[in-house]
Enzyme design. Structure first.
Site, PDB file in Angstrom:
ATOM      1  CE  LYS A  11       0.405   1.953   4.294  1.00 41.70           C
ATOM      2  NZ  LYS A  11       1.619   2.630   4.355  1.00 41.70           N
ATOM      3  CB  VAL A  95      11.840  -5.704   4.591  1.00 38.27           C
ATOM      4  CG1 VAL A  95      11.639  -5.836   6.096  1.00 38.27           C
ATOM      5  CG2 VAL A  95      11.521  -7.018   3.889  1.00 38.27           C
ATOM      6  CB  ALA A  97       9.943   0.059   2.313  1.00 37.70           C
ATOM      7  N   GLY A  98       7.617   1.385   4.574  1.00 38.32           N
ATOM      8  CA  GLY A  98       6.414   2.231   4.564  1.00 38.32           C
ATOM      9  C   GLY A  98       5.375   1.744   3.580  1.00 38.32           C
ATOM     10  CG  LEU A  99       6.228   0.446   0.202  1.00 41.65           C
ATOM     11  CD1 LEU A  99       7.050  -0.216  -0.897  1.00 41.65           C
ATOM     12  CD2 LEU A  99       5.368   1.558  -0.391  1.00 41.65           C
ATOM     13  CB  ALA A 100       1.419  -1.857   4.658  1.00 44.05           C
ATOM     14  N   GLY A 101       4.328  -4.073   4.040  1.00 47.46           N
ATOM     15  CA  GLY A 101       4.592  -5.450   3.612  1.00 47.46           C
ATOM     16  C   GLY A 101       4.210  -6.478   4.668  1.00 47.46           C
ATOM     17  N   GLY A 102       4.653  -6.280   5.891  1.00 50.41           N
ATOM     18  CA  GLY A 102       4.356  -7.234   6.959  1.00 50.41           C
ATOM     19  C   GLY A 102       2.860  -7.298   7.251  1.00 50.41           C
ATOM     20  CG  ASP A 136      -0.479   0.201   7.991  1.00 51.32           C
ATOM     21  OD1 ASP A 136      -1.192   1.189   8.267  1.00 51.32           O
ATOM     22  OD2 ASP A 136       0.731   0.288   7.728  1.00 51.32           O
TER      23      ASP A 136
HETATM   24  P1  ATP Z   1       5.587  -0.578   9.668  1.00 44.76           P
HETATM   25  O1  ATP Z   1       5.183   0.797   9.241  1.00 44.76           O
HETATM   26  O2  ATP Z   1       4.528  -1.332  10.377  1.00 44.76           O
HETATM   27  O3  ATP Z   1       6.942  -0.628  10.350  1.00 44.76           O
HETATM   28  P2  ATP Z   1       6.478  -1.165   7.015  1.00 44.76           P
HETATM   29  O4  ATP Z   1       5.498  -1.274   5.940  1.00 44.76           O
HETATM   30  O5  ATP Z   1       7.308   0.057   7.045  1.00 44.76           O
HETATM   31  O6  ATP Z   1       5.737  -1.421   8.348  1.00 44.76           O
HETATM   32  P3  ATP Z   1       7.316  -3.931   6.996  1.00 44.76           P
HETATM   33  O7  ATP Z   1       7.843  -4.447   5.698  1.00 44.76           O
HETATM   34  O8  ATP Z   1       5.999  -4.401   7.438  1.00 44.76           O
HETATM   35  O9  ATP Z   1       7.464  -2.367   6.963  1.00 44.76           O
HETATM   36  O10 ATP Z   1       8.439  -4.287   8.092  1.00 44.76           O
HETATM   37  C1  ATP Z   1       8.571  -3.650   9.349  1.00 44.76           C
HETATM   38  C2  ATP Z   1       9.322  -4.598  10.277  1.00 44.76           C
HETATM   39  O11 ATP Z   1       8.461  -5.665  10.593  1.00 44.76           O
HETATM   40  C3  ATP Z   1      10.559  -5.222   9.629  1.00 44.76           C
HETATM   41  O12 ATP Z   1      11.709  -4.596  10.077  1.00 44.76           O
HETATM   42  C4  ATP Z   1      10.508  -6.689  10.036  1.00 44.76           C
HETATM   43  O13 ATP Z   1      11.486  -6.994  10.985  1.00 44.76           O
HETATM   44  C5  ATP Z   1       9.152  -6.895  10.686  1.00 44.76           C
HETATM   45  N1  ATP Z   1       8.287  -7.911  10.029  1.00 44.76           N
HETATM   46  C6  ATP Z   1       7.443  -8.714  10.677  1.00 44.76           C
HETATM   47  N2  ATP Z   1       6.767  -9.493   9.842  1.00 44.76           N
HETATM   48  C7  ATP Z   1       7.177  -9.200   8.605  1.00 44.76           C
HETATM   49  C8  ATP Z   1       6.824  -9.693   7.311  1.00 44.76           C
HETATM   50  N3  ATP Z   1       5.924 -10.665   7.147  1.00 44.76           N
HETATM   51  N4  ATP Z   1       7.418  -9.112   6.256  1.00 44.76           N
HETATM   52  C9  ATP Z   1       8.315  -8.128   6.427  1.00 44.76           C
HETATM   53  N5  ATP Z   1       8.702  -7.645   7.629  1.00 44.76           N
HETATM   54  C10 ATP Z   1       8.144  -8.159   8.713  1.00 44.76           C
END
Ligand code: ATP
Length: 282
Positions: A11, A95, A97-102, A136
């Site tokens: 996202k 990972v 990156a602000g794209l809500a991957g996890g 998210d």
């Molecule tokens: P947020 O804003 O919640 O930190 P994000 O979108 O910036 O999320 P994500 O890719 O979700 O970033 O990763 C944030 C942290 O969550 C990572 O540093 C990682 O250690 C942890 N994490 C937990 N589960 C996952 C997953 N399934 N995929 C990627 N990272 C994950």
């Protein structure tokens, strides 16, 4: 053995305002969330007991720190189910990156287990369970385009702002979400007019959406990493209709209406930054 393969989309925030810090420590948001075609693949395989996680990216935790672990654990508790799961994450979304991957992976696991375990939970019930794991996640379950309030869980579905060209730039710099929230200056600027954005989205008005995109978290990140501001400027000079940082960053994206300009912009950035991705809004 039963297996389900799910697509887990990233996202971006087409605008993001942080209103205030609440008594419970969370921040009250006013934001537009948009699903994009950049995606991970999540494979779920039935397993007798316990959880096994595999992932193609070394920096992703494979234990309880992975959101998919918590999604399985939470759903098992809520539904009083004692079944294991084998989860394979084939990640393309950068990972942290602000794209809500996890969050997107966790949303896919909740949806997938709902099918694999024949739970028949509604989308609303899955969203209620999801928000206990991350702000998210409710949006990642809903998808499309949405106006979000609260910590991100009060969602109003909007007309899908789909099929717009997006260039995403992964700076490869480490910035944690808690750091950004802790260093926000909440009174430093006027509020962002999210209602105006909603109107532009409802009109499918790409130029006005792009031109009016704002992210109030940007200043905090740019102060520490000026490259985020430089990439924004580069995108705008290169023909993006608008460019902002997504979520708490550091990914910067631009919206384009001209494919040639997008590719030229991508080429120009290639040697200076970690990675670029081309996606479409969904
Ligand atoms: P947020 O804003 O919640 O930190 P994000 O979108 O910036 O999320 P994500 O890719 O979700 O970033 O990763 C944030 C942290 O969550 C990572 O540093 C990682 O250690 C942890 N994490 C937990 N589960 C996952 C997953 N399934 N995929 C990627 N990272 C994950």
């Amino acid at each position: 053995m039963e297996e389900i393969v799910l697509e887990s989309y990233g996202k971006i925030n087409l605008s993001l305002d942080v209103l205030y810090r609440r008594d419970d420590g969370y921040h009250e948001l006013n934001t537009i969330m948009q699903e994009i075609s950049l995606k991970d693949r999540v494979i779920l395989r039935d397993r007798k007991n316990g959880i096994k996680i595999e992932c193609n990216k070394a920096e992703v935790p494979l234990d309880r720190n992975n959101l998919v672990y918590r999604a399985w654990e939470k759903l098992s508790e809520e539904m009083e189910i004692d079944r294991g799961i084998h989860i394979i994450l084939d990640k393309e979304i950068p990972v942290a990156a602000g794209l809500a991957g996890g969050s997107s992976n966790a949303a896919a696991v909740l949806k997938g287990l709902n099918i694999l375990w024949d739970l028949n939970l509604s989308e609303e019930e899955l969203r209620r369970i999801g928000v206990c794991l991350g702000a998210d996640i409710p949006f990642c379950i809903m998808g499309g385009t949405a106006h979000a309030r609260g910590i991100g869980e009060e969602l109003t579905k909007l007309r899908c702002f789909s099929d717009k060209m997006v260039l995403l730039v992964d700076m490869g710099i480490p910035i944690s979400t808690p750091y950004v929230y802790d260093n926000l200056d909440l009174d430093s600027r006027d509020r962002i007019d999210i209602n105006e954005m909603v109107r532009y989205i409802e009109d499918d008005d790409l130029p006005n959406v792009a031109r009016n995109m704002e992210n109030m978290m940007e200043d905090t990140v740019i102060r520490r990493y000026p490259i985020v501001g430089n990439v924004k400027e580069y995108m705008l000079r290169g023909g993006a209709l608008g460019s902002i940082m997504s979520g708490s960053g550091p990914t910067v994206f631009g919206l384009f209406d001209d494919e040639e300009k997008l590719h030229r912009c991508r080429e120009g950035l290639k040697d200076r930054i970690k990675a670029t991705y081309i996606a479409r809004t969904i």
